[in-house]
Design a protein around this motif. Sequence first.
Motif, PDB file in Angstrom:
ATOM      1  N   LEU A 148       0.811  -1.208   0.000  1.00 46.88           N
ATOM      2  CA  LEU A 148       0.000   0.000   0.000  1.00 46.88           C
ATOM      3  C   LEU A 148       0.849   1.265   0.000  1.00 46.88           C
ATOM      4  O   LEU A 148       0.370   2.308  -0.408  1.00 46.88           O
ATOM      5  CB  LEU A 148      -0.943  -0.006   1.202  1.00 46.88           C
ATOM      6  N   ARG A 149       2.103   1.155   0.463  1.00 43.78           N
ATOM      7  CA  ARG A 149       2.966   2.345   0.474  1.00 43.78           C
ATOM      8  C   ARG A 149       3.119   2.928  -0.933  1.00 43.78           C
ATOM      9  O   ARG A 149       3.177   4.135  -1.096  1.00 43.78           O
ATOM     10  CB  ARG A 149       4.346   2.011   1.039  1.00 43.78           C
ATOM     11  N   GLY A 150       3.162   2.071  -1.933  1.00 41.63           N
ATOM     12  CA  GLY A 150       3.314   2.552  -3.300  1.00 41.63           C
ATOM     13  C   GLY A 150       2.083   3.280  -3.814  1.00 41.63           C
ATOM     14  O   GLY A 150       2.158   3.967  -4.830  1.00 41.63           O
ATOM     15  N   LEU A 151       0.964   3.143  -3.108  1.00 40.84           N
ATOM     16  CA  LEU A 151      -0.288   3.795  -3.536  1.00 40.84           C
ATOM     17  C   LEU A 151      -0.629   5.016  -2.698  1.00 40.84           C
ATOM     18  O   LEU A 151      -1.625   5.682  -2.958  1.00 40.84           O
ATOM     19  CB  LEU A 151      -1.442   2.788  -3.431  1.00 40.84           C
ATOM     20  N   GLU A 152       0.187   5.315  -1.682  1.00 36.51           N
ATOM     21  CA  GLU A 152      -0.206   6.349  -0.721  1.00 36.51           C
ATOM     22  C   GLU A 152      -0.340   7.749  -1.316  1.00 36.51           C
ATOM     23  O   GLU A 152      -1.027   8.587  -0.737  1.00 36.51           O
ATOM     24  CB  GLU A 152       0.740   6.358   0.482  1.00 36.51           C
ATOM     25  N   ASN A 153       0.255   8.004  -2.446  1.00 37.35           N
ATOM     26  CA  ASN A 153       0.133   9.324  -3.055  1.00 37.35           C
ATOM     27  C   ASN A 153      -1.042   9.437  -4.018  1.00 37.35           C
ATOM     28  O   ASN A 153      -1.229  10.485  -4.637  1.00 37.35           O
ATOM     29  CB  ASN A 153       1.441   9.709  -3.754  1.00 37.35           C
TER      30      ASN A 153
END
Length: 176
Positions: free
Chosen positions: A1-6
């Motif tokens: 999910l870190r890769g989607l946080e933006n």
Amino acid sequence: LRGLENDPGVLQAAILRHIRDIGAATRGHTYAWDVLNEPMSHRDIIEKLGHGAVAAWFREARAAVPGQPLLLNDFDLVGNGGNPSRRQNLYKLLADLRAADASPDVLGLQSHFWADRLTPPEKIWEILDEIHAATGLPLASTEFDINFPNDAVQADYTRDFLTAWFAHPATRSFIM
């Protein structure tokens, strides 16, 4: 999910897809679903997406596993003496979920107890009274454990906790 946080939209879509996938995989195999665990501590996604997104998670879970009780679960509400400010923050989240017609069915109270912070049985009752009055939800004791080196004290406290817990009219279940 870190890769989607933006990208909040993509992040929320991934979470909803995950809920649908887990619901499909577990439907008929569980008696309840802990939809949201430890929201008072692990808030990164909630802070990014807001309480409206959390409401969508509960609505998606309700659609994925119709008729199954949905839980919101957190710690130090009753365990380790209970944390009043943590409970107040929880009440705010629950009020927002209710306003969005996405309330959990049961409130899970993680029951972790450390040797230096055993909640006295009388205090357990006070806290259960407060939580139930504030939420109106049935209560589940989840993740019960005691980190105490003395087996006799551990056994006595477990007995006292279970007596207090199951004597309270708002309690529904206990998971060790």
